[in-house]
Design a protein around this motif. Structure first.
Motif, PDB file in Angstrom:
ATOM      1  N   LEU A  21      38.302  42.553  21.917  1.00 17.60           N
ATOM      2  CA  LEU A  21      39.005  43.173  23.025  1.00 17.60           C
ATOM      3  C   LEU A  21      40.225  43.917  22.512  1.00 17.60           C
ATOM      4  O   LEU A  21      41.030  43.380  21.751  1.00 17.60           O
ATOM      5  CB  LEU A  21      39.442  42.111  24.032  1.00 17.60           C
ATOM      6  N   LEU A  64      24.153  40.713  18.741  1.00 15.53           N
ATOM      7  CA  LEU A  64      25.510  40.207  18.920  1.00 15.53           C
ATOM      8  C   LEU A  64      25.507  39.057  19.909  1.00 15.53           C
ATOM      9  O   LEU A  64      24.946  39.166  20.997  1.00 15.53           O
ATOM     10  CB  LEU A  64      26.428  41.315  19.431  1.00 15.53           C
ATOM     11  N   LEU A 114      22.631  53.686  22.515  1.00 14.69           N
ATOM     12  CA  LEU A 114      22.297  52.859  23.683  1.00 14.69           C
ATOM     13  C   LEU A 114      23.381  51.837  23.995  1.00 14.69           C
ATOM     14  O   LEU A 114      23.326  51.174  25.028  1.00 14.69           O
ATOM     15  CB  LEU A 114      20.966  52.140  23.453  1.00 14.69           C
ATOM     16  N   GLY A 115      24.337  51.699  23.122  1.00 13.02           N
ATOM     17  CA  GLY A 115      25.397  50.726  23.360  1.00 13.02           C
ATOM     18  C   GLY A 115      24.876  49.304  23.269  1.00 13.02           C
ATOM     19  O   GLY A 115      23.953  49.011  22.507  1.00 13.02           O
ATOM     20  N   GLU A 141      37.362  38.423  29.527  1.00 18.37           N
ATOM     21  CA  GLU A 141      37.105  38.876  28.173  1.00 18.37           C
ATOM     22  C   GLU A 141      35.901  38.162  27.583  1.00 18.37           C
ATOM     23  O   GLU A 141      35.664  36.986  27.849  1.00 18.37           O
ATOM     24  CB  GLU A 141      38.326  38.593  27.303  1.00 18.37           C
ATOM     25  N   ARG A 172      24.201  37.193   8.596  1.00 15.50           N
ATOM     26  CA  ARG A 172      24.687  38.560   8.798  1.00 15.50           C
ATOM     27  C   ARG A 172      23.548  39.565   8.669  1.00 15.50           C
ATOM     28  O   ARG A 172      23.525  40.583   9.341  1.00 15.50           O
ATOM     29  CB  ARG A 172      25.783  38.883   7.774  1.00 15.50           C
ATOM     30  N   TYR A 179      36.926  47.749  24.185  1.00 16.48           N
ATOM     31  CA  TYR A 179      36.659  46.925  23.015  1.00 16.48           C
ATOM     32  C   TYR A 179      36.597  47.832  21.782  1.00 16.48           C
ATOM     33  O   TYR A 179      36.214  48.999  21.878  1.00 16.48           O
ATOM     34  CB  TYR A 179      35.318  46.198  23.156  1.00 16.48           C
ATOM     35  N   PHE A 209      34.366  50.930  22.628  1.00 14.43           N
ATOM     36  CA  PHE A 209      33.486  50.746  23.772  1.00 14.43           C
ATOM     37  C   PHE A 209      34.313  50.543  25.031  1.00 14.43           C
ATOM     38  O   PHE A 209      35.185  49.670  25.079  1.00 14.43           O
ATOM     39  CB  PHE A 209      32.598  49.514  23.592  1.00 14.43           C
ATOM     40  N   PHE A 258      37.760  47.404  30.614  1.00 22.76           N
ATOM     41  CA  PHE A 258      38.097  46.957  29.270  1.00 22.76           C
ATOM     42  C   PHE A 258      37.844  48.072  28.255  1.00 22.76           C
ATOM     43  O   PHE A 258      36.967  48.922  28.447  1.00 22.76           O
ATOM     44  CB  PHE A 258      37.197  45.774  28.855  1.00 22.76           C
ATOM     45  N   GLN A 268      35.158  47.957  17.651  1.00 25.99           N
ATOM     46  CA  GLN A 268      34.283  47.349  16.645  1.00 25.99           C
ATOM     47  C   GLN A 268      34.569  47.997  15.298  1.00 25.99           C
ATOM     48  O   GLN A 268      34.236  49.160  15.069  1.00 25.99           O
ATOM     49  CB  GLN A 268      32.811  47.537  17.021  1.00 25.99           C
ATOM     50  N   PHE A 324      28.602  47.889  29.355  1.00 22.93           N
ATOM     51  CA  PHE A 324      29.268  48.575  28.257  1.00 22.93           C
ATOM     52  C   PHE A 324      28.846  50.037  28.213  1.00 22.93           C
ATOM     53  O   PHE A 324      27.688  50.367  28.482  1.00 22.93           O
ATOM     54  CB  PHE A 324      28.917  47.925  26.924  1.00 22.93           C
ATOM     55  N   GLY A 325      29.775  50.898  27.806  1.00 29.45           N
ATOM     56  CA  GLY A 325      29.412  52.261  27.480  1.00 29.45           C
ATOM     57  C   GLY A 325      28.685  52.300  26.150  1.00 29.45           C
ATOM     58  O   GLY A 325      28.511  51.271  25.483  1.00 29.45           O
ATOM     59  N   THR A 326      28.269  53.483  25.755  1.00 27.64           N
ATOM     60  CA  THR A 326      27.465  53.628  24.541  1.00 27.64           C
ATOM     61  C   THR A 326      28.300  53.637  23.271  1.00 27.64           C
ATOM     62  O   THR A 326      27.753  53.597  22.173  1.00 27.64           O
ATOM     63  CB  THR A 326      26.626  54.908  24.596  1.00 27.64           C
ATOM     64  N   PHE A 360      33.204  37.969  20.678  1.00 29.31           N
ATOM     65  CA  PHE A 360      31.971  38.278  19.966  1.00 29.31           C
ATOM     66  C   PHE A 360      31.930  37.680  18.563  1.00 29.31           C
ATOM     67  O   PHE A 360      32.945  37.560  17.880  1.00 29.31           O
ATOM     68  CB  PHE A 360      31.806  39.793  19.830  1.00 29.31           C
ATOM     69  N   GLY A 361      30.714  37.339  18.146  1.00 26.67           N
ATOM     70  CA  GLY A 361      30.467  37.017  16.763  1.00 26.67           C
ATOM     71  C   GLY A 361      30.333  38.291  15.939  1.00 26.67           C
ATOM     72  O   GLY A 361      30.359  39.396  16.488  1.00 26.67           O
ATOM     73  N   PRO A 362      30.155  38.153  14.624  1.00 28.08           N
ATOM     74  CA  PRO A 362      30.111  39.324  13.739  1.00 28.08           C
ATOM     75  C   PRO A 362      28.801  40.091  13.781  1.00 28.08           C
ATOM     76  O   PRO A 362      28.730  41.212  13.274  1.00 28.08           O
ATOM     77  CB  PRO A 362      30.329  38.717  12.360  1.00 28.08           C
ATOM     78  N   GLY A 374      31.241  46.454  10.176  1.00 29.22           N
ATOM     79  CA  GLY A 374      30.755  45.147   9.740  1.00 29.22           C
ATOM     80  C   GLY A 374      31.200  43.983  10.601  1.00 29.22           C
ATOM     81  O   GLY A 374      30.973  42.819  10.224  1.00 29.22           O
ATOM     82  N   GLU A 375      31.794  44.257  11.743  1.00 33.26           N
ATOM     83  CA  GLU A 375      32.303  43.179  12.586  1.00 33.26           C
ATOM     84  C   GLU A 375      31.738  43.271  13.994  1.00 33.26           C
ATOM     85  O   GLU A 375      31.149  44.275  14.388  1.00 33.26           O
ATOM     86  CB  GLU A 375      33.832  43.225  12.639  1.00 33.26           C
ATOM     87  N   GLY A 376      31.943  42.224  14.751  1.00 32.37           N
ATOM     88  CA  GLY A 376      31.597  42.248  16.166  1.00 32.37           C
ATOM     89  C   GLY A 376      32.681  42.952  16.963  1.00 32.37           C
ATOM     90  O   GLY A 376      33.690  43.395  16.422  1.00 32.37           O
ATOM     91  N   LEU A 377      32.467  43.046  18.270  1.00 40.74           N
ATOM     92  CA  LEU A 377      33.449  43.690  19.134  1.00 40.74           C
ATOM     93  C   LEU A 377      34.625  42.750  19.371  1.00 40.74           C
ATOM     94  O   LEU A 377      34.471  41.529  19.425  1.00 40.74           O
ATOM     95  CB  LEU A 377      32.822  44.038  20.489  1.00 40.74           C
TER      96      LEU A 377
END
Lengths: 113, 113
Positions: A46, B90, B41-42, B101, B9, A36, A89, A34, A38, A103-105, B104-106, A41-44
């Protein structure tokens, strides 16, 4: 164990430049892969995915091909826009019986107008 | 529009306080996850849940606990907050434990002083 390695950022490009963000993985099984994204100010969310070797995932002009022989899943876009500025990511998920999602960094991309 | 929402947030707490981070999803996900995100660190998995009242430790569960009393709600608890728990948290949900998939939340940016 399984792992994901992606290039360190930040990557700074001018608008309309070509983008490559490298991602390589190690896995004992046959994972799904995958990308992703970001936004600030938001989450990840896809961006794209591929479930088996030689699959190409694509979305919003981004592409990545699942290369089993080189264990890679590099992200590419032919012409980046300022709105593509975000952190990207790479991730893998084992399709076996137990949970494994790595997940990668992250690689920060900054696109300049 | 499907969503994963997080109760705050931004949050500032004092060392030693008990902290609750709430996550609610309206996607009917069986599986829910808590990650923390730190620069370089991801994402690292703290805990996940594959059903109501069921939970599994992730990679860094020390200092945290979780609660899932209802399918749509997954809470992360810091029993006694410490400064090294300052981070972005997160929450995510998914339909499958492996290969699929994550939504994610914010995020909640927690600062412990």
């Amino acid at each position: 164990g399984d792992s994901v390695t992606q290039m360190e950022g930040p990557v700074t490009l001018s608008e309309e430049a070509f983008l490559t963000i490298n991602c390589t993985y190690t896995a004992t099984g046959y994972p799904s892969l995958f990308w992703y994204v970001q936004y600030p100010g938001e989450g990840l969310q896809l961006l794209l995915k591929a479930t088996k070797a030689d699959d190409k995932g694509s979305n919003k002009g981004f592409e990545a091909t699942y290369r089993k022989e080189t264990t890679s899943f590099h992200l590419e876009k032919g012409s980046v826009q300022v709105s593509d500025s975000a952190v990207y990511f790479c991730a893998l998920s084992d399709r076996g019986g137990t949970y494994k999602y790595i997940f990668g960094t992250g690689t920060r991309l900054k696109v300049l107008a | 529009d499907v969503k994963v929402t997080q109760s705050s947030r931004y949050l500032v707490k004092r060392t030693g306080e008990k902290v609750f981070l709430e996550c609610v999803q309206d996607m009917d996900h069986e599986n829910m996850f808590w990650y923390r995100q730190d620069p370089g660190l991801g994402l690292r998995l703290i805990y996940f849940s594959y059903d109501v009242k069921m939970k599994e430790k992730g990679d860094i569960p020390e200092g945290y606990s979780v609660s899932r009393e209802k399918k749509e709600r997954f809470s992360l608890i810091l029993e006694s907050a410490s400064t090294n728990q300052t981070s972005m948290y997160l929450c995510a949900g998914s339909f499958s434990l492996a290969g699929g998939e994550q939504y994610f939340g914010p995020g909640t940016r927690l600062t412990v002083t």
